[in-house]
Design a protein around this motif. Structure first.
Motif, mmCIF file in Angstrom:
data_model
loop_
_atom_site.group_PDB
_atom_site.id
_atom_site.type_symbol
_atom_site.label_atom_id
_atom_site.label_comp_id
_atom_site.label_asym_id
_atom_site.label_seq_id
_atom_site.Cartn_x
_atom_site.Cartn_y
_atom_site.Cartn_z
ATOM 1 N N PRO A 181 7.225 1.082 6.533
ATOM 2 C CA PRO A 181 6.384 2.353 6.564
ATOM 3 C C PRO A 181 6.283 2.885 7.811
ATOM 4 O O PRO A 181 5.778 3.898 8.055
ATOM 5 C CB PRO A 181 5.155 1.432 6.018
ATOM 6 C CG PRO A 181 5.641 -0.119 5.305
ATOM 7 C CD PRO A 181 6.830 -0.090 6.058
ATOM 8 N N ARG A 182 6.507 2.137 9.070
ATOM 9 C CA ARG A 182 6.372 2.593 10.240
ATOM 10 C C ARG A 182 7.735 3.485 10.619
ATOM 11 O O ARG A 182 7.810 4.047 11.795
ATOM 12 C CB ARG A 182 6.295 1.503 11.263
ATOM 13 C CG ARG A 182 4.973 1.197 11.162
ATOM 14 C CD ARG A 182 4.774 -0.435 12.113
ATOM 15 N NE ARG A 182 5.719 -1.380 11.329
ATOM 16 C CZ ARG A 182 5.798 -2.690 11.723
ATOM 17 N NH1 ARG A 182 4.843 -3.193 12.746
ATOM 18 N NH2 ARG A 182 6.399 -3.506 11.255
ATOM 19 N N VAL A 204 7.946 -3.606 0.902
ATOM 20 C CA VAL A 204 9.036 -4.724 1.457
ATOM 21 C C VAL A 204 8.920 -4.514 2.966
ATOM 22 O O VAL A 204 9.040 -3.375 3.850
ATOM 23 C CB VAL A 204 10.620 -3.918 1.088
ATOM 24 C CG1 VAL A 204 11.587 -4.871 1.760
ATOM 25 C CG2 VAL A 204 10.888 -4.156 -0.461
ATOM 26 N N PRO A 205 8.694 -5.621 3.424
ATOM 27 C CA PRO A 205 8.495 -5.937 5.000
ATOM 28 C C PRO A 205 9.804 -6.177 5.571
ATOM 29 O O PRO A 205 11.019 -6.287 5.042
ATOM 30 C CB PRO A 205 7.474 -7.348 4.952
ATOM 31 C CG PRO A 205 8.032 -8.045 3.935
ATOM 32 C CD PRO A 205 8.243 -6.972 2.737
ATOM 33 N N PRO A 223 -2.218 -8.829 12.362
ATOM 34 C CA PRO A 223 -3.433 -7.754 11.720
ATOM 35 C C PRO A 223 -2.936 -6.379 11.756
ATOM 36 O O PRO A 223 -3.467 -5.644 10.822
ATOM 37 C CB PRO A 223 -4.540 -8.093 12.909
ATOM 38 C CG PRO A 223 -4.185 -9.523 13.532
ATOM 39 C CD PRO A 223 -2.809 -9.571 13.512
ATOM 40 N N GLU A 224 -2.174 -5.914 12.694
ATOM 41 C CA GLU A 224 -1.904 -4.233 12.558
ATOM 42 C C GLU A 224 -0.618 -4.287 11.800
ATOM 43 O O GLU A 224 -0.491 -2.855 11.467
ATOM 44 C CB GLU A 224 -1.567 -3.908 14.232
ATOM 45 C CG GLU A 224 -0.359 -4.471 14.673
ATOM 46 C CD GLU A 224 -0.568 -5.906 15.347
ATOM 47 O OE1 GLU A 224 0.361 -6.256 16.051
ATOM 48 O OE2 GLU A 224 -1.614 -6.520 15.232
ATOM 49 N N ASP A 225 -0.163 -5.125 11.065
ATOM 50 C CA ASP A 225 1.013 -4.792 10.216
ATOM 51 C C ASP A 225 0.527 -4.141 9.091
ATOM 52 O O ASP A 225 -0.427 -4.392 8.258
ATOM 53 C CB ASP A 225 1.587 -6.269 10.020
ATOM 54 C CG ASP A 225 2.967 -6.146 9.273
ATOM 55 O OD1 ASP A 225 3.839 -6.906 9.451
ATOM 56 O OD2 ASP A 225 3.302 -5.095 8.635
ATOM 57 N N PRO A 226 1.294 -3.091 8.856
ATOM 58 C CA PRO A 226 0.808 -2.368 7.597
ATOM 59 C C PRO A 226 1.174 -2.835 6.409
ATOM 60 O O PRO A 226 0.649 -2.429 4.906
ATOM 61 C CB PRO A 226 1.511 -0.853 7.496
ATOM 62 C CG PRO A 226 2.635 -1.174 8.501
ATOM 63 C CD PRO A 226 2.342 -2.265 9.336
ATOM 64 N N VAL A 227 1.913 -4.264 6.077
ATOM 65 C CA VAL A 227 2.122 -4.783 4.827
ATOM 66 C C VAL A 227 0.831 -5.289 4.235
ATOM 67 O O VAL A 227 -0.014 -5.686 4.761
ATOM 68 C CB VAL A 227 3.065 -6.030 5.355
ATOM 69 C CG1 VAL A 227 3.336 -6.621 3.871
ATOM 70 C CG2 VAL A 227 4.510 -5.527 5.893
ATOM 71 N N ALA A 228 0.888 -4.878 3.025
ATOM 72 C CA ALA A 228 -0.301 -5.067 2.127
ATOM 73 C C ALA A 228 -0.708 -6.481 1.932
ATOM 74 O O ALA A 228 0.342 -7.278 2.017
ATOM 75 C CB ALA A 228 -0.257 -4.415 0.839
#
Ligand SMILES: [Fe+2]
Ligand SMILES: [Fe+2]
Length: 285
Positions: A164-165, A257-258, A267-272
């Motif tokens: 996503p980044r 998909v990470p 914490p800042e990771d956008p993975v749900a």
């Protein structure tokens, strides 16, 4: 497909760091339920050590049903770089000798796609790369499947090309997804990220079902050790994520998909969080 087929989709056992309790449980499930086939989508070993491959061979030989195995990024020599460059699959070939590379079941063909490479122009080399040659081999195999049979593709890395980044994950993943969507396959089974998922991914050439299995190792990311039970019939594939903690399937599946199995989610990771489905992501089964 006269009768529903049940397959077990297992991934990332990482012998050397395997979860003994989870493995004993899976063995018992296989012995009791006798799935039509077992698809292992890579990372059989932790560091491709000889003793890890020996344990993997012994385990696979003990199972009974037919097994397919894809090579993962952990299955190439890690400490011996000369061997990694000159003969990266030598150790893995001991596994391949136990298997049929491409499996034909009633109404279903299982076709492999290689996504792990010995080296890349970027570092680290853990992420996937679908080379032109690997994709051509897979597409040729799909095109040779007799009419009336459905196709499942197996690979180690999810084909998602960017996270996503915007960071590049699997090189040529988008092209490969489009080519597979165009051929109307049932789906692609993968591993590598150590969490399960079931995503209907839109592409420019149609939709592609992407099914990921979790891990049976101690290298867990955000869900306990698990494997996928796939039931395939005329209507398609039903996925159940089985685990020892009795966590329901939707709560075991991540929505996007990470990058990789590690590091653990920040914490800042956008993975749900596990079990949540952001509205801007593809539909999750
Ligand atoms: Fe892995
Ligand atoms: Fe991997």
């Amino acid at each position: 497909m006269p009768q529903p087929l049940v397959l077990f989709h297992i991934s990332d056992i990482h012998f050397g760091l395997e979860d003994e309790r989870a493995l004993r449980w899976v063995e018992a499930c296989i012995a009791r339920e006798r799935p039509a086939a077992i698809c292992i989508t890579g990372d059989l070993t932790m560091r491709a050590r000889h003793r890890e491959f020996k344990a993997a061979c012994a385990w696979i030989s003990s199972l009974g049903p037919p097994v397919t195995v894809e090579v993962g990024n952990h299955d190439m020599p890690y400490f011996n770089l000369i061997e990694r460059f000159t003969d990266p699959y030598r150790r893995f070939r001991a596994i391949e000798a136990l298997l049929e590379r491409q499996l034909d079941l009633p109404g279903l063909a299982i076709v492999p796609l290689k996504t792990a490479t010995r080296a890349q122009w970027r570092f680290p080399w853990a992420n996937g790369w679908v080379t032109d040659r690997a994709l051509a081999e897979t597409l040729t195999a799909i095109d040779q499947v007799p009419a009336g049979k459905r196709v499942l593709v197996t690979a180690h890395h999810p084909l998602t090309e960017r996270d996503p980044r915007g960071k590049r994950l699997t090189i040529n993943g988008t092209m490969a997804m489009e080519a597979l969507a165009e051929r109307n396959i049932l789906g692609i089974l993968t591993g590598h990220v150590h969490d399960a998922f079931d995503i209907e991914q839109p592409t420019a050439k149609g939709s592609l079902r992407m099914i990921g299995a979790g891990t049976l190792s101690k290298r867990i990311r955000s869900s306990p050790p698990s494997f996928n039970e796939l039931t395939i019939d005329e209507s398609g594939i039903k996925v159940r994520v089985r685990n020892l903690e009795d966590v329901p399937t939707p709560a075991m599946q991540i929505a996007t998909v990470p990058e990789n199995a590690l590091p653990p989610r920040q914490p800042e990771d956008p993975v749900a969080p596990v079990g949540t489905v952001p509205t801007d992501t593809p539909r999750v089964h």
